[in-house]
Design a protein around this motif. Sequence first.
Motif, PDB file in Angstrom:
ATOM      1  N   LEU A   1      46.274  45.512  34.061  1.00  0.00           N
ATOM      2  CA  LEU A   1      46.879  45.110  35.196  1.00  0.00           C
ATOM      3  C   LEU A   1      45.823  45.318  36.384  1.00  0.00           C
ATOM      4  CD1 LEU A   1      49.509  44.441  36.447  1.00  0.00           C
ATOM      5  CD2 LEU A   1      49.910  46.633  37.059  1.00  0.00           C
ATOM      6  N   PHE A   2      45.495  44.108  37.076  1.00  0.00           N
ATOM      7  CA  PHE A   2      44.341  44.181  37.892  1.00  0.00           C
ATOM      8  C   PHE A   2      45.059  44.786  39.283  1.00  0.00           C
ATOM      9  CE2 PHE A   2      41.865  42.426  41.295  1.00  0.00           C
ATOM     10  CZ  PHE A   2      40.458  42.319  40.607  1.00  0.00           C
ATOM     11  N   GLY A   3      44.011  45.875  39.550  1.00  0.00           N
ATOM     12  CA  GLY A   3      44.523  46.558  40.900  1.00  0.00           C
ATOM     13  C   GLY A   3      45.818  47.445  41.007  1.00  0.00           C
ATOM     14  N   TYR A   4      45.931  48.244  39.677  1.00  0.00           N
ATOM     15  CA  TYR A   4      47.108  49.017  39.551  1.00  0.00           C
ATOM     16  C   TYR A   4      47.730  49.876  41.068  1.00  0.00           C
ATOM     17  CZ  TYR A   4      49.868  53.096  38.025  1.00  0.00           C
ATOM     18  OH  TYR A   4      50.969  53.954  37.944  1.00  0.00           O
ATOM     19  N   LYS A   5      46.694  50.464  41.505  1.00  0.00           N
ATOM     20  CA  LYS A   5      46.843  51.259  42.598  1.00  0.00           C
ATOM     21  C   LYS A   5      47.707  50.187  43.572  1.00  0.00           C
ATOM     22  CE  LYS A   5      44.261  55.324  41.930  1.00  0.00           C
ATOM     23  NZ  LYS A   5      43.178  56.161  42.303  1.00  0.00           N
TER      24      LYS A   5
ATOM     25  N   PHE B   1      51.306  38.950  44.382  1.00  0.00           N
ATOM     26  CA  PHE B   1      51.073  37.508  43.764  1.00  0.00           C
ATOM     27  C   PHE B   1      49.506  37.672  43.273  1.00  0.00           C
ATOM     28  CE2 PHE B   1      54.959  35.923  45.571  1.00  0.00           C
ATOM     29  CZ  PHE B   1      55.119  35.035  44.612  1.00  0.00           C
ATOM     30  N   PHE B   2      48.422  37.980  44.451  1.00  0.00           N
ATOM     31  CA  PHE B   2      47.222  37.809  44.002  1.00  0.00           C
ATOM     32  C   PHE B   2      46.679  38.654  42.764  1.00  0.00           C
ATOM     33  CE2 PHE B   2      47.158  36.712  48.601  1.00  0.00           C
ATOM     34  CZ  PHE B   2      47.019  35.210  48.138  1.00  0.00           C
ATOM     35  N   SER B   3      47.125  40.085  42.832  1.00  0.00           N
ATOM     36  CA  SER B   3      47.141  40.696  41.789  1.00  0.00           C
ATOM     37  C   SER B   3      47.614  40.205  40.272  1.00  0.00           C
ATOM     38  CB  SER B   3      47.622  42.244  42.045  1.00  0.00           C
ATOM     39  OG  SER B   3      47.102  42.791  43.197  1.00  0.00           O
ATOM     40  N   TRP B   4      48.728  39.545  40.485  1.00  0.00           N
ATOM     41  CA  TRP B   4      49.142  39.093  39.208  1.00  0.00           C
ATOM     42  C   TRP B   4      48.274  37.848  38.565  1.00  0.00           C
ATOM     43  CZ3 TRP B   4      54.673  38.255  41.180  1.00  0.00           C
ATOM     44  CH2 TRP B   4      55.329  39.462  41.422  1.00  0.00           C
ATOM     45  N   LEU B   5      47.504  37.090  39.604  1.00  0.00           N
ATOM     46  CA  LEU B   5      46.849  36.007  39.355  1.00  0.00           C
ATOM     47  C   LEU B   5      45.426  36.662  38.639  1.00  0.00           C
ATOM     48  CD1 LEU B   5      47.385  33.529  42.450  1.00  0.00           C
ATOM     49  CD2 LEU B   5      48.007  33.024  40.073  1.00  0.00           C
ATOM     50  N   ALA B   6      44.946  37.606  39.489  1.00  0.00           N
ATOM     51  CA  ALA B   6      43.677  38.105  38.695  1.00  0.00           C
ATOM     52  C   ALA B   6      44.112  38.824  37.474  1.00  0.00           C
ATOM     53  CB  ALA B   6      43.362  39.215  39.768  1.00  0.00           C
ATOM     54  N   THR B   7      45.327  39.168  36.969  1.00  0.00           N
ATOM     55  CA  THR B   7      45.438  39.627  35.809  1.00  0.00           C
ATOM     56  C   THR B   7      45.660  38.605  34.761  1.00  0.00           C
ATOM     57  OG1 THR B   7      47.005  41.456  36.911  1.00  0.00           O
ATOM     58  CG2 THR B   7      47.138  41.235  34.325  1.00  0.00           C
ATOM     59  N   ILE B   8      45.929  37.623  35.275  1.00  0.00           N
ATOM     60  CA  ILE B   8      46.137  36.429  34.332  1.00  0.00           C
ATOM     61  C   ILE B   8      44.891  35.735  33.898  1.00  0.00           C
ATOM     62  CG2 ILE B   8      47.212  34.013  34.052  1.00  0.00           C
ATOM     63  CD1 ILE B   8      49.612  34.977  35.685  1.00  0.00           C
TER      64      ILE B   8
ATOM     65  N   THR C   1      37.526  46.270  44.182  1.00  0.00           N
ATOM     66  CA  THR C   1      38.040  46.733  45.487  1.00  0.00           C
ATOM     67  C   THR C   1      37.789  45.697  46.726  1.00  0.00           C
ATOM     68  OG1 THR C   1      37.691  48.804  44.740  1.00  0.00           O
ATOM     69  CG2 THR C   1      38.196  48.684  47.067  1.00  0.00           C
ATOM     70  N   THR C   2      36.742  45.072  46.546  1.00  0.00           N
ATOM     71  CA  THR C   2      36.325  43.892  47.603  1.00  0.00           C
ATOM     72  C   THR C   2      37.346  42.887  47.650  1.00  0.00           C
ATOM     73  OG1 THR C   2      34.208  44.428  46.986  1.00  0.00           O
ATOM     74  CG2 THR C   2      34.384  42.667  48.664  1.00  0.00           C
ATOM     75  N   LEU C   3      37.716  42.342  46.371  1.00  0.00           N
ATOM     76  CA  LEU C   3      38.607  41.291  46.526  1.00  0.00           C
ATOM     77  C   LEU C   3      40.047  41.914  46.823  1.00  0.00           C
ATOM     78  CD1 LEU C   3      38.387  38.537  45.275  1.00  0.00           C
ATOM     79  CD2 LEU C   3      39.137  39.350  43.038  1.00  0.00           C
ATOM     80  N   GLU C   4      40.531  43.164  46.377  1.00  0.00           N
ATOM     81  CA  GLU C   4      41.795  43.693  47.091  1.00  0.00           C
ATOM     82  C   GLU C   4      41.747  43.832  48.625  1.00  0.00           C
ATOM     83  OE1 GLU C   4      44.191  44.453  44.850  1.00  0.00           O
ATOM     84  OE2 GLU C   4      43.307  44.638  42.931  1.00  0.00           O
TER      85      GLU C   4
END
Lengths: 215, 630, 305
Positions: free
Chosen positions: B361-365, B414-421, C90-93
Amino acid sequence: MSAVAHGHDDHHGELHNPMEPTRQEQIVMNRFGLWLFCFSEVFLFAALLAARFYLWRDPDVGALRPDLPQAPALIFTCVLLVSSFFMNRAEVAAANEDRATFNFSMASTFVMGLIFLVGVIVLEWGVGGETHILPTSGAFGAVFFAMTGMHAIHVITGLIFVAIVWRNGNLGNYSREDHWGVEACAIYWHFVDLVWIFFYPAIYLIGLAVHIPIH
Amino acid sequence: MKYFLTSALVRGLVGQIVTTWLSYSLIRSFRMTVEGWTVPEVGLDEPAVVLACIIGLFGFLLSCGVVTDWLKMMAGHKPHLKHGAQGRPGWTRYVNIDVNHKVIGIQYGLNSIFILLIGGLLAILFRLELAMPGLQFLQSGDQYNTLFSAHGIIMIAAIFAGVGAMTNYLGPVLIGASDMAFPRLNAFSYWVGVPSAVILLAGIFLGGWDTGWVGYPTHSTTTKMIGVQMFLLGFYLNGFSSIASGLNMVVTAVYMRAKGMSYFRMPIFVWAAVAASILQATTTQTVGVALTMVVAQRTLGMNFFTPILDPELLAAGVPAGDPILFQHIFWFYSHPAVYVWILPGLGIISELLPVFTRKPLFGYKWIALSSVGIALVGMLVWAHHMLTSSMPPTWKIPFMLSTLLVAVPTGVKFFSWLATIWEGKMRFPTPMLFVLGSISVFLLGGLSGPILGTIGTDMHLHDTYFVVGHFHATVFGGFVFPFFAAIYYWFPKMTGKMYDELLGKIHFWIMVPGFWVMSLLQMRVGVLGMRRRIADYGPDLGIQVEQALITVATLAIGWSVLIMIYNLVSSVRKTELAPENPWESRSPEFLAPSPLPEFNYLAPIEVVGEPYDYGLEGATYAVVPTPAGD
Amino acid sequence: MSKNAKHFSIVGILIPIVTAIVYYTISTFFFELPEAASAEASIIDDLFNGHYILIAFLFAIVVVPLVYSISVFRQEEGDETDAPHIHENTTLEIAWTVLPIFLVIGFGIWGVTNYNAVIASEPDEITIYVQGYKWDWTFYYPDHDYKSDQALVLQEDVPVLLEMQSSDVIHAFWVPGFRVKQDVYPYDTENQALNFASGPDYDPEPYHFKPQVMRFTPVKEGVYRVRCAEICGTSHYSMLANVFVLSPSNYQAWLAGDYLLPPDPNLVNSQPGEGYYLDALNDFTIENGFTPPPPPELAPVEDEG
């Protein structure tokens, strides 16, 4: 029918939970749960306070309050506050397994709570006595009875709670290690008390007094 | 049959009906003795109905036995928790009081789908009515008003039950606990919801009501349709269920996590469930106040919401009520309520995506904290439902800004989901299809949000079908589709059987496109001038084609849900067993047997790694003890 | 990396294209607004347009990567291995948390200035009292002491100030062509001093009664419709009233009682059987087939001036 979440009935009879929390762990969770419940109740009473400050006002004068007799309200408020002291003593007594002090303190708490309740209903609501305010007295009546009524319901619950704990204490159900019942009762009772500390000035002290005509 | 007739469900319902009827008769006779024989204007004696419904609730709770243990404790006994089926057939657990969180979760789930079907049926009825201009088969505006009002609140009850199903079944399982912190309270949360649903449904037949699910005064305080009382009470009593289960979930997540599971190693769904539970446990109290006030104004004449006052009181300077007050208190709950539904749903999306993309999962935190962020911001936006009210601009503008701010944590998700996919190795079984469907539909809901948040555009769109489309997209994308994804995903874990993949895909390919059509067209007719909550519309708006298409789409959605139910029921009866870990998931429950044992794991599990380390050689999340001899 | 660069460039090219297509579709067809008929409508439509661009852009940056991933990053036949272990950046986040905040602030500021422009008062407003009740509207012209039960009649290009109140429950005044909407709150019906219809006796000052206020300037001659937008009971759906925007000369003639309002073109063209909804508009009944509505009856204007 398929088995959904059925246990391993290998041993038949009582199922044993290998991860069951111990009594001490359970008490820790109970305590946190009760504090969360009090936090939740804060929102209930805050909504009533919000209603009070929203409705009891005049665009020119500012905050208003109904003109109600001050002396009884002050006396009953004091009685309720003192009852919290006895509740605390009862809790300490239960922790020390001091049955006599426990009994006396629980009795005092109960009686004082009852005095407060009867006082509010008879002298403030005017049930069977002189009436200063009615539920139909505009926003004054509505919010006044909502606030005192909601608080009174909690006081009644508290009184029942106190009575049950008092009886259970005499049955010898509390020990030095495990007197969660008394502690829960104390937390709840203090909370009910605390609510009144906010309600009393909101109803009786803040704003310009307006006399309500009653027939 | 014998087991069914003596089950807690039947006992409770009989108890509720008998006590309600008895207390109504008693109160009515008492009032007739005191006040003389008068025929109430609307056929039923309103205050008596209110009291009887409340007493009926106690009738239900006492006769079904969910409070028995507590009564024993009050009497000084120390009752033990009763586990298992108590010597009865396994299925009876679902109609009896059971403290096992998985049983309660499934009870919630069945309840949710049952109520969902009723609510859906009402929706289909009024969609048929709206397919063409003119009143087709309904006789009056009142009938239409009852239908849509009931649809609203019944669906809300169904969604809360669905949220209960997910948090109850999954919460303890995912954190490696054997049960919730307070199993009896958990059972109570479920069982108190049943009589309140009965009261809601009875309201449709005892007069109906025409206030919508919001019940704004002064309409709700003056309407002659006394079903409104049942609506208010049913809504209110359901709140007990919400508060209790919210508290329970928070305590469980704080104290019952498995060894080694720090907060940032919890499965992401638990974060979402906790954020939702905090909202649920706190804000529900305020709607309780609002609803009680309306009941009190109707039955006792307490003036909270009417700006009308007796001349003598007015002259003395006594303030009158104000209808805006209700809207504030009501929306302080009812806006966060939507987040209570969608946060667990979005949690499901985040939970399932890594499994089916075979990527962490991208960016869990960030996702975990965005749930908390949505919950917190969600408590500060309520008055955006009142941007066309007479609230002063000094109030409207801050709420406009806070509303737009919700877009930020939602965007993070949304963006984290996209990065996960991105760069995943995606697999597309039914649960994954529904996850992708959820994202697409929630996107429609999300994109139609900011335009409702700025005051200028909201002045045109407020209370139109645009809002209806936005709202349904949010709830379907944020709750309904993730809920279905969760059902398909954990179905083998719940029952030990596999659902039919082809039927699942058919369900998806009818429902999700059907929903796109429905929701987008609803938004379109709203922009063109179709108001909410109207029984009929004129041909002058030129929206007949759209309306007919919306109705067709609604029917398609209805049929597809029936396909799902057929699929689940027929799959449960299969004899072929499902594999223990059909999705190759790293989650601890998929390392345990299916269906899960009574206490989830045979011994305490231990967490030794990060939850979503797909693609990392040799990484383990949880060590789960396996049955001896396997 | 070069493979990734290929993916990114394809997505990068597709995003502006999809944005343009979506924007074109929603602004010219799918979410096309009713014709703007007031000065405020043009102001609000600017904001609508901004939102449409935003919607198209956000749609594209989510849907293009989503659809692209679905079609490209699939599990290949027989490949049971996991995907690369990429779990954060982190940058992207920070970027996708902070950039939207700026966007939000921008739209917030635009929203505030836009709203201020919409509610701004203008010189020489004509005040009209509007009374909503179950399930109809009444309009009262205090300058002429004239009550119109039939329709709201306005003069083109002259700003109006509506002071509104309700006799029973909350209603909402909305004319889609004018965009603006305002909830209308009940007041004390028994109190004549608060009742618009009581004419010269209307004096809310001592009671702190504030009617709900709405301002707009109709700019296009034509027939429009007030639609009640807040659920108010049985006949909420038919709580409608016609709005006629007349040219200055016609308006003056109407005030003088010399001008009959034109029949509503929507009513003339409608078919029998559609009457249930249309009934509400001019209080005519359809019993034996369709009858065109009679011109609204006008009470003589008692002009004091």
